[in-house]
Design a protein around this motif. Structure first.
Motif, short mmCIF file in Angstrom:
data_model
loop_
_atom_site.label_atom_id
_atom_site.label_comp_id
_atom_site.label_asym_id
_atom_site.label_seq_id
_atom_site.Cartn_x
_atom_site.Cartn_y
_atom_site.Cartn_z
N GLU A 118 0.82 -1.21 0.00
CA GLU A 118 0.00 0.00 0.00
C GLU A 118 0.86 1.27 0.00
O GLU A 118 0.45 2.31 -0.52
N VAL A 119 2.07 1.16 0.57
CA VAL A 119 2.97 2.31 0.54
C VAL A 119 3.58 2.47 -0.85
O VAL A 119 3.68 3.59 -1.38
N ALA A 120 3.96 1.36 -1.47
CA ALA A 120 4.47 1.42 -2.84
C ALA A 120 3.41 2.00 -3.77
O ALA A 120 3.72 2.78 -4.68
N LYS A 121 2.15 1.64 -3.54
CA LYS A 121 1.05 2.16 -4.37
C LYS A 121 0.91 3.67 -4.18
O LYS A 121 0.63 4.41 -5.14
N LEU A 122 1.06 4.14 -2.95
CA LEU A 122 1.01 5.58 -2.69
C LEU A 122 2.00 6.32 -3.58
O LEU A 122 1.66 7.33 -4.21
N THR A 124 3.49 5.26 -6.42
CA THR A 124 3.13 5.13 -7.83
C THR A 124 1.97 6.05 -8.19
O THR A 124 1.99 6.73 -9.23
N ASP A 125 0.98 6.11 -7.33
CA ASP A 125 -0.21 6.90 -7.63
C ASP A 125 0.09 8.40 -7.62
O ASP A 125 -0.44 9.16 -8.44
N CYS A 126 0.95 8.83 -6.71
CA CYS A 126 1.31 10.25 -6.68
C CYS A 126 2.12 10.62 -7.92
O CYS A 126 1.90 11.67 -8.53
N ASP A 127 3.05 9.76 -8.31
CA ASP A 127 3.83 10.00 -9.51
C ASP A 127 2.93 10.04 -10.75
O ASP A 127 3.07 10.90 -11.61
N ASP A 128 1.99 9.10 -10.83
CA ASP A 128 1.06 9.09 -11.96
C ASP A 128 0.20 10.36 -11.99
O ASP A 128 -0.11 10.88 -13.06
N ALA A 129 -0.18 10.84 -10.81
CA ALA A 129 -0.96 12.08 -10.75
C ALA A 129 -0.15 13.25 -11.30
O ALA A 129 -0.68 14.12 -12.01
N LEU A 130 1.13 13.30 -10.95
CA LEU A 130 2.00 14.34 -11.50
C LEU A 130 2.00 14.29 -13.02
O LEU A 130 1.82 15.32 -13.70
N ARG A 157 -7.58 6.65 -7.80
CA ARG A 157 -6.66 5.68 -7.19
C ARG A 157 -6.84 5.55 -5.69
O ARG A 157 -6.35 4.58 -5.11
N GLY A 158 -7.45 6.49 -5.05
CA GLY A 158 -7.50 6.64 -3.60
C GLY A 158 -8.26 5.56 -2.87
O GLY A 158 -8.46 4.48 -3.40
N PRO A 159 -8.67 5.85 -1.61
CA PRO A 159 -8.76 7.20 -1.05
C PRO A 159 -7.42 7.74 -0.54
O PRO A 159 -6.67 7.02 0.12
N TYR A 160 -7.15 8.99 -0.89
CA TYR A 160 -5.97 9.70 -0.40
C TYR A 160 -6.38 11.10 0.05
O TYR A 160 -7.41 11.63 -0.40
N GLY A 161 -5.56 11.68 0.90
CA GLY A 161 -5.73 13.09 1.24
C GLY A 161 -4.91 13.93 0.27
O GLY A 161 -3.73 13.64 0.04
N ILE A 162 -5.52 14.95 -0.30
CA ILE A 162 -4.81 15.88 -1.19
C ILE A 162 -4.43 17.11 -0.37
O ILE A 162 -5.30 17.85 0.10
N VAL A 163 -3.14 17.33 -0.19
CA VAL A 163 -2.68 18.47 0.60
C VAL A 163 -2.91 19.74 -0.23
O VAL A 163 -2.40 19.87 -1.34
N GLU A 164 -3.69 20.66 0.31
CA GLU A 164 -4.10 21.85 -0.45
C GLU A 164 -3.29 23.09 -0.11
O GLU A 164 -3.32 24.07 -0.88
N GLU A 165 -2.60 23.09 1.03
CA GLU A 165 -1.89 24.31 1.45
C GLU A 165 -0.68 24.61 0.58
O GLU A 165 -0.18 25.74 0.57
N TYR A 166 -0.18 23.63 -0.13
CA TYR A 166 1.04 23.79 -0.91
C TYR A 166 0.77 23.34 -2.34
O TYR A 166 -0.03 22.42 -2.57
N GLY A 167 1.42 23.99 -3.30
CA GLY A 167 1.17 23.64 -4.69
C GLY A 167 2.33 24.05 -5.57
O GLY A 167 3.41 24.43 -5.09
N GLY A 208 -3.84 9.28 4.63
CA GLY A 208 -4.93 9.58 5.56
C GLY A 208 -5.59 10.88 5.19
O GLY A 208 -5.94 11.13 4.04
N GLY A 209 -5.75 11.75 6.19
CA GLY A 209 -6.38 13.04 5.96
C GLY A 209 -5.41 14.03 5.36
O GLY A 209 -4.19 13.86 5.43
N PRO A 210 -5.93 15.12 4.79
CA PRO A 210 -5.08 16.13 4.15
C PRO A 210 -4.53 17.19 5.10
O PRO A 210 -3.71 18.01 4.69
N GLU A 211 -4.95 17.17 6.36
CA GLU A 211 -4.57 18.24 7.28
C GLU A 211 -3.10 18.12 7.69
O GLU A 211 -2.60 17.01 7.95
N THR A 212 -2.43 19.27 7.77
CA THR A 212 -1.01 19.29 8.12
C THR A 212 -0.73 20.39 9.15
O THR A 212 -1.56 21.27 9.38
#
Length: 269
Positions: A118-122, A124-130, A157-167, A208-212
């Motif tokens: 599940e960590v490896a998938k995280l 891969t999925d983030c790279d694919d999103a990029l 691909r999720g569920p994932y939290g999308i961090v919104e404070e940074y872009g 998990g959640g997107p909060e940081t």
């Protein structure tokens, strides 16, 4: 102001991007159990000097290092220290360089040894999103289309939290320029994508959640719930033929071909 580069200026951007790509390769090879974030910082300093480049991170807003090293539940802006990596960790490297006045910026998250599926998938999925966002960077579209494409891949691909404070951000004669590039769909269309526009695109997602929150060092960003995070980034130029990934060794040709996105032969290297 939004900077639009001439073909000659894009060549300078590509040279800076290649410095970033090459040093990323060296640092990634050094991410092994018992190595430390300080080891990676030392590598970055050495490799920058060897290429006649300088760091655009060191001293930026007071940041004390040449590379951000963010481990596990640290999303971004981790300050290198002497804590050894352990098998099963994930390490995000965010690194940039300046060459002849032009900036490059890129990030990648890599596993240390073996990680759960599940960590490896995280990762891969983030790279694919990029790369979904990069594929949307064709002339005539809007900045909003990048975030829409990124969010679509993450949600699928999720569920994932999308961090919104940074872009993401514009990049060129400075590391951070207009426009801001969000990692999710926005009501605001944003500027039109025109040839010569260069953007750094960088989704950050969590298990998990997107909060940081930011630690007392005023840099390190951690997830509130302790969930692990991934961060991937490239600097990309819009060209008449398609995206040119300035911080990829092959200009992004292989991944763009997989996605069916055209790129002119001149921008494949």
């Amino acid at each position: 102001m939004i900077e639009i580069k001439s073909p000659e200026q894009l060549a300078g951007m590509r040279a800076a991007g290649l410095v970033v790509a090459e040093i990323h390769e060296v640092m990634r090879a050094a991410i092994v159990p018992c190595a430390t974030p300080l080891d990676l910082d030392a590598i970055a300093r050495r490799e920058l000097a060897a290429r006649g480049a300088t760091s655009n991170f060191l001293g930026y807003g007071g940041f004390p290092a040449t590379v951000c090293v963010s481990v596990n539940d640290v999303v971004v802006h981790g300050i290198p220290d002497a804590t050894p990596f352990a098998d099963g960790d994930i390490v995000s490297l965010d690194f940039g360089a300046v060459l002849h006045g032009w900036h490059g910026d890129s990030a990648v998250t890599v596993p240390v040894g073996s990680v759960p599926a599940e960590v490896a998938k995280l990762l891969t999925d983030c790279d694919d999103a990029l790369w979904s966002g990069i594929a949307a960077m064709t002339a005539g579209r809007r900045v909003r289309d990048i975030g829409t494409a990124i969010e679509k891949t993450i949600v699928e691909r999720g569920p994932y939290g999308i961090v919104e404070e940074y872009g993401g951000h514009g990049i060129g004669t400075a590391m951070h320029q207009d426009p801001h590039v969000m990692n999710y769909r926005s009501r605001q269309r944003g500027p039109k994508l025109v040839p010569g526009l260069c953007l750094a695109v960088e989704p950050m997602i969590t298990m998990g959640g997107p909060e940081t929150h930011v630690l007392a060092d005023e840099w390190t960003v951690k997830t509130d719930d302790g969930s692990w995070a991934a961060h991937f980034e490239h600097s990309i130029a819009v060209t008449p033929e398609g995206p040119w990934v300035l911080t990829a060794l092959d200009g992004g040709a292989a991944r763009l071909a997989e996605l069916g996105v055209p790129a002119a032969a001149a921008h494949r290297a």
